[in-house]
Design a protein around this motif. Structure first.
Motif, PDB file in Angstrom:
ATOM      1  N   GLY A 181       0.793  -1.212   0.000  1.00  0.00           N
ATOM      2  CA  GLY A 181       0.000   0.000   0.000  1.00  0.00           C
ATOM      3  C   GLY A 181       0.828   1.265   0.000  1.00  0.00           C
ATOM      4  O   GLY A 181       1.730   1.442   0.826  1.00  0.00           O
ATOM      5  N   ASP A 239      -5.770   4.689   5.520  1.00  0.00           N
ATOM      6  CA  ASP A 239      -5.907   3.322   6.027  1.00  0.00           C
ATOM      7  C   ASP A 239      -6.012   3.347   7.557  1.00  0.00           C
ATOM      8  O   ASP A 239      -5.171   2.798   8.259  1.00  0.00           O
ATOM      9  N   THR A 282      -0.635  -5.997   2.947  1.00  0.00           N
ATOM     10  CA  THR A 282       0.754  -5.827   2.509  1.00  0.00           C
ATOM     11  C   THR A 282       1.672  -6.862   3.157  1.00  0.00           C
ATOM     12  O   THR A 282       2.603  -7.362   2.517  1.00  0.00           O
ATOM     13  N   ARG A 337      -5.948  -2.017   7.670  1.00  0.00           N
ATOM     14  CA  ARG A 337      -6.324  -3.215   6.912  1.00  0.00           C
ATOM     15  C   ARG A 337      -5.390  -3.403   5.715  1.00  0.00           C
ATOM     16  O   ARG A 337      -4.896  -4.511   5.462  1.00  0.00           O
ATOM     17  N   GLN A 338      -5.148  -2.325   4.983  1.00  0.00           N
ATOM     18  CA  GLN A 338      -4.220  -2.418   3.859  1.00  0.00           C
ATOM     19  C   GLN A 338      -2.817  -2.798   4.332  1.00  0.00           C
ATOM     20  O   GLN A 338      -2.094  -3.516   3.631  1.00  0.00           O
ATOM     21  N   GLN A 385      -7.052 -10.802   6.755  1.00  0.00           N
ATOM     22  CA  GLN A 385      -6.449  -9.726   5.978  1.00  0.00           C
ATOM     23  C   GLN A 385      -5.077 -10.144   5.456  1.00  0.00           C
ATOM     24  O   GLN A 385      -4.750  -9.926   4.280  1.00  0.00           O
ATOM     25  N   GLU A 393     -11.670   2.008   1.167  1.00  0.00           N
ATOM     26  CA  GLU A 393     -11.026   2.657   2.313  1.00  0.00           C
ATOM     27  C   GLU A 393     -12.071   3.078   3.341  1.00  0.00           C
ATOM     28  O   GLU A 393     -13.239   3.288   3.009  1.00  0.00           O
ATOM     29  N   SER A 433      -8.470   0.853  -4.967  1.00  0.00           N
ATOM     30  CA  SER A 433      -8.820   0.569  -3.573  1.00  0.00           C
ATOM     31  C   SER A 433      -9.562   1.696  -2.865  1.00  0.00           C
ATOM     32  O   SER A 433      -9.998   1.522  -1.724  1.00  0.00           O
ATOM     33  N   GLN A 491     -11.579  -7.340   0.317  1.00  0.00           N
ATOM     34  CA  GLN A 491     -10.225  -6.916   0.687  1.00  0.00           C
ATOM     35  C   GLN A 491      -9.512  -6.213  -0.456  1.00  0.00           C
ATOM     36  O   GLN A 491      -8.710  -5.308  -0.240  1.00  0.00           O
ATOM     37  N   MET A 492      -9.788  -6.649  -1.697  1.00  0.00           N
ATOM     38  CA  MET A 492      -9.124  -6.059  -2.862  1.00  0.00           C
ATOM     39  C   MET A 492     -10.109  -5.906  -4.008  1.00  0.00           C
ATOM     40  O   MET A 492     -10.933  -6.790  -4.251  1.00  0.00           O
TER      41      MET A 492
END
Length: 399
Positions: free
Chosen positions: A69, A101, A110, A105-106, A319, A348, A344, A372-373
């Motif tokens: 991210g 973020d 990652t 979560r992002q 996640q 958010e 994304s 999630q994505m």
């Protein structure tokens, strides 16, 4: 004044203008840092990991190539001093992007993306990789940044084995994101099946959409998310703070955003970098917001398909696992000749994004799961350069 004199005068003027243009052109290139060696690209070389004797560091050198991210590369590594075949992955809370973020979560996705690259590299380097998530327990969510410093995301254990060819390995050295226009080519049913079935976790799913109704709807969500984000000054400012305007800054920081993120390369990259260095307002305020919206519009208008990763819950473990799955999705797509770009913004979780966030979940995760994505997917129309990467040793705690 005679015609001859006028012609001579005009020739002198044009010659002066030409000289000034050449000087201005050369100045922009120098300001950009055209003679600066791009050290931030060194980790993308396949030989980079071979500089290190410790197999853990060689694997970590592959992990840093993974998607992350805001290109913050928020990984911290602790090498086990007692066991040379063990290391720990921590989420680097000094690299949180709190505005975009707020619930990290992002950040967790990652971490998973990194772990899967380590897994794949393990095959090629001759190691079996075992990963234990949150080996010392979960985070204290009320004191999240502090908890991230003390609780590892994962314990990674290596066992020496014979090297094995992993078909995804070579794709790790390709850019994970392509923001350019995509071809209109649709995926075949076989390609969709190959992408959707890389997931073996019953708590997760990959869904691919390329029918006109869903492509239009998801494109609309992408535009709505981008428009909202462009209007939230604190979020845009967070991105502008980590923008690297020229080669000097990119070599100094080696993370964040830069002009090649939009696919700009060659001499044009240096010209734009020189201009942005001289006139920072070109990449701030309304100019940055307008550019972001235009870029998203170009992306949406040239997207034949979208893909989603949906988890049954939104725990930290889910996640992280979704990030591992995302890496496999990217690399499998590369093998099939496709590229991807996350869109994304609509996922958010800051207050201004609440309405579209809730709406897209009602439409595509009605069973109570978490998207999630969300990524666009297609055949590329152009190659794009890799993004900056840090020196692997900068990730090692105590180094």
């Amino acid at each position: 004044m005679s015609k001859r004199t006028v012609k001579k005068t005009m020739a002198v003027i044009l010659s002066c203008i030409g000289a000034l243009l050449v000087i201005a052109f050369a100045s922009l290139l120098i300001i950009s840092g055209i003679f600066e060696s791009p050290k931030y690209w060194e980790p993308w070389q396949k030989t980079y990991s071979q500089k290190f004797d410790d197999p853990r560091i060689r694997l970590i050198a592959h992990g840093i190539l993974s998607a992350n991210g805001h290109n913050m590369q928020p990984w911290k590594i602790r090498l086990d001093k007692e066991d040379p075949m063990v290391f720990y992955l921590y989420a680097d809370s000094d690299r949180l992007t709190n505005e975009v973020d707020p619930f990290a979560r992002q950040m967790m996705i990652t971490q998973g993306a990194f772990l899967e690259y380590v897994n794949i590299a393990g095959d090629e380097l001759g190691y079996q990789i075992a990963v234990e998530l949150f080996p010392e327990g979960g985070y204290n969510e009320q004191k999240l940044p502090e908890s991230m410093k003390t609780k590892p995301v994962a314990k990674i254990m290596l066992t020496k084995d014979k090297p094995r060819n992993n078909p995804l390995y070579d794709s790790m050295f390709l850019p994970d994101t392509n923001r350019a226009a995509y071809q209109s080519t649709k995926l075949t049913s076989e390609q969709i099946n190959q992408l959707e079935t890389i997931n073996a976790d019953a708590n997760m799913s990959i869904k691919i959409f390329q029918d006109e109704e869903n492509v239009d709807k998801l494109g609309s969500y992408a535009m709505k998310g981008a428009t909202i984000e462009a209007d939230v000054n604190r979020v845009m400012q967070e991105s502008q703070t980590i923008f690297r305007a020229n080669e000097y800054q990119k070599n100094k920081y080696r993370y964040g955003f830069s002009v090649e993120g939009q696919g700009t390369s060659g001499i044009m990259r240096h010209l734009i970098q020189g201009l942005v260095t001289l006139f920072p307002s070109m990449n701030s305020g309304k100019a940055a917001s307008d550019l972001f919206i235009r870029s998203t519009r170009t992306s949406v208008d040239n997207t034949p398909a979208y893909a989603m990763i949906i988890t049954g819950d939104n725990t930290r473990s889910s996640q992280v696992k979704s990030g591992m799955l995302y890496s496999r999705l990217i690399l499998t797509a590369h093998r099939l000749g496709f590229v991807m770009q996350p869109l994304s913004q609509v996922l958010e979780e800051y207050p201004e994004m609440k309405e579209p966030y809730s709406s897209i979940h009602r439409d595509y995760a009605a069973g109570g799961g978490a998207i999630q994505m969300l990524v666009r997917l297609g055949k590329p129309t152009k190659e794009v350069p890799q993004s900056m990467r840090r020196n692997v040793m900068d990730l090692i705690a105590g180094e």
